[in-house]
Design a protein around this motif. Structure first.
Motif, short mmCIF file in Angstrom:
data_model
loop_
_atom_site.label_atom_id
_atom_site.label_comp_id
_atom_site.label_asym_id
_atom_site.label_seq_id
_atom_site.Cartn_x
_atom_site.Cartn_y
_atom_site.Cartn_z
N ARG A 1 0.84 -1.21 0.00
CA ARG A 1 0.00 0.00 0.00
C ARG A 1 0.87 1.26 0.00
O ARG A 1 0.59 2.23 -0.70
CB ARG A 1 -0.92 0.00 1.22
N ASP B 1 -5.32 7.90 -10.88
CA ASP B 1 -6.46 7.05 -11.23
C ASP B 1 -6.22 5.62 -10.78
O ASP B 1 -7.12 4.96 -10.21
CB ASP B 1 -6.70 7.10 -12.74
N THR B 2 -5.01 5.13 -11.02
CA THR B 2 -4.65 3.77 -10.59
C THR B 2 -4.66 3.67 -9.07
O THR B 2 -5.14 2.68 -8.50
CB THR B 2 -3.26 3.40 -11.13
N VAL B 3 -4.15 4.69 -8.41
CA VAL B 3 -4.10 4.68 -6.95
C VAL B 3 -5.50 4.59 -6.35
O VAL B 3 -5.79 3.71 -5.52
CB VAL B 3 -3.38 5.95 -6.42
N TYR B 4 -6.39 5.47 -6.78
CA TYR B 4 -7.74 5.49 -6.20
C TYR B 4 -8.53 4.23 -6.55
O TYR B 4 -9.41 3.81 -5.79
CB TYR B 4 -8.49 6.74 -6.69
N GLU B 5 -8.22 3.64 -7.68
CA GLU B 5 -8.90 2.40 -8.09
C GLU B 5 -8.42 1.21 -7.28
O GLU B 5 -9.19 0.29 -6.97
CB GLU B 5 -8.69 2.17 -9.58
N THR B 6 -7.13 1.22 -6.92
CA THR B 6 -6.52 0.05 -6.29
C THR B 6 -6.57 0.08 -4.77
O THR B 6 -6.64 -0.96 -4.12
CB THR B 6 -5.04 -0.08 -6.74
N ASN C 1 2.88 6.18 -6.17
CA ASN C 1 2.58 6.17 -7.60
C ASN C 1 1.92 7.49 -7.99
O ASN C 1 0.98 7.95 -7.34
CB ASN C 1 1.64 4.99 -7.92
N ASP D 1 0.29 8.02 -10.77
CA ASP D 1 -0.92 7.78 -11.57
C ASP D 1 -2.10 7.69 -10.59
O ASP D 1 -2.44 6.62 -10.09
CB ASP D 1 -0.78 6.48 -12.36
N LEU E 1 2.20 1.86 -3.36
CA LEU E 1 1.16 2.39 -4.23
C LEU E 1 0.95 3.89 -4.01
O LEU E 1 0.71 4.64 -4.96
CB LEU E 1 -0.15 1.64 -3.98
N TRP F 1 -6.58 -3.10 -1.48
CA TRP F 1 -5.60 -3.32 -0.43
C TRP F 1 -6.21 -3.07 0.95
O TRP F 1 -5.94 -3.78 1.91
CB TRP F 1 -4.38 -2.43 -0.63
#
Length: 361
Positions: free
Chosen positions: A160, A170-175, A166, A168, A163, A179
């Motif tokens: 986490r 969009d990728t962070v909020y999606e992932t 990162n 990006d 992450l 976790w």
């Protein structure tokens, strides 16, 4: 459980040595830097799979050697036991009764041990990391589910945190929710087990502290955060806390909520021990916590642990040395000191002189 023999080969400053222990007090004495603490460290390592002095196993190997081998034999109410460890530059191998141990969780819980040295003053004086480390090692010896949950929590926490770095978004909020669902579940187990342990530890530590100080001081321990409810309820609450702090965690670049940030409140006569305790009070409080740990092992496992007291007598005044000797009567104790007679106070003991990484018989 009682340790009968300890074998050391290329461990720290030992080349090849075997030591036989008695059932009660064992006094390892000799001049400084001869190997007394190394012997105590080896016992604790075989009991817990971790060193009380270093995080890097390869430092346990004697200079110039490729590997170290240590083993012990012990006897308890369920019979005999042999624990063996081989440490190399690239890893280690554990065996219990000849069977290879592949999971670290299975190393702990075979033989219980409590280690106390002047370094344990960090339990009071240093930051929360030291107090969490104390809880983690102690509870992990008693509970494999705790150790497993803690290990998984730490791995997910690391992922986490990576992450959060990162860019990006969009990728962070999606992932993150993926976790967080796992992280909060393991966090709940860790938090609940710690709270249960502190609830047991607090009255026992205060009782030991009262004994050592002749009733002059009151020691109070409590979790910094009060976790209430079932693990399921707590997991949901922690998940919501994580979800509500995304922006802060992204700004910091790490996870600022969870058991990895928790602490223990420690007070002596109502005052914060971390801030106001004297050196003597700090020493007595840390020792009281360790003596309480001994009683918890007895309560939950049915047997007393092996108590390791490394250079403790030199840190205590005469009345408290005598109190400690009274308190530990009947336990198998490994006590290191520079002069054997100063630790005995008329008690029967096995005296073992250590000189240059060898037993002088």
């Amino acid at each position: 459980m009682r340790i009968k023999n300890l074998n050391l080969k290329n461990f720290r400053n030992y080349s090849d040595e075997s030591i036989t222990f008695g059932e009660g007090l064992n006094v390892l004495f000799g001049k400084n830097a001869q190997g007394k603490t190394n012997c105590a460290e080896a016992v604790f390592y075989l009991c817990t799979g971790v060193s009380a002095r270093t995080k890097r196993d390869k430092q346990l190997i004697k200079n110039g050697e490729q590997c170290a081998e240590i083993s012990l034999t012990a006897e308890g109410r369920y019979g005999g036991m042999e624990i063996y460890a081989k440490i190399t530059e690239s890893g280690r191998e554990f065996k219990v009764n000849g069977n290879k141990i592949t999971r670290t969780a299975d190393i702990m819980g075979n033989l219980f041990s409590v280690f106390f040295s002047p370094r344990e003053l960090r339990l009071i004086q240093d930051g929360p990391d030291e107090r969490r480390r104390f809880l983690n090692v102690s509870i992990s010896q008693l509970s494999k589910p705790y150790y497993t949950a803690l290990s998984r929590y730490n791995k997910i926490l690391e992922q986490r945190n990576n992450l959060l770095k990162n860019r990006d978004l969009d990728t962070v909020y999606e992932t993150l929710p993926v976790w967080d669902a796992q992280l909060s579940r393991y966090a709940a187990t860790v938090a609940v087990k710690r709270a249960e342990y502190i609830d047991m530890l607090a009255p026992l530590a205060n009782e030991a502290h009262t004994f050592l100080t002749d009733g002059a001081e009151r020691l109070e321990l409590s979790p910094e955060k009060k976790y209430k409810g079932s693990e399921t309820e707590l997991a949901e609450r922690l998940f919501n806390e994580l979800s509500a702090t995304y922006e802060r965690d992204l700004r910091l670049g790490y996870t600022a909520t969870g058991p990895h940030r928790d602490d223990i409140d420690i007070e002596i006569n109502g005052a914060d021990a971390k801030t106001y305790a004297s050196q003597g009070q700090t020493r007595t409080a840390a020792l009281s916590i360790k003596l309480a740990e001994v009683e918890i092992f007895k309560r939950l496992s049915g047997e007393y642990p092996v108590l390791i007291l490394d250079d403790v007598m030199s840190e205590l005044d005469l009345p408290r040395r005598k109190k400690l000797a009274m308190r530990t009567s009947g336990l198998q104790t490994l006590l290191t000191c520079t002069h054997a007679e100063r630790a005995l106070y008329g008690k029967d003991a096995v005296k073992i002189k250590i000189e240059g990484g060898a037993v002088k018989r």
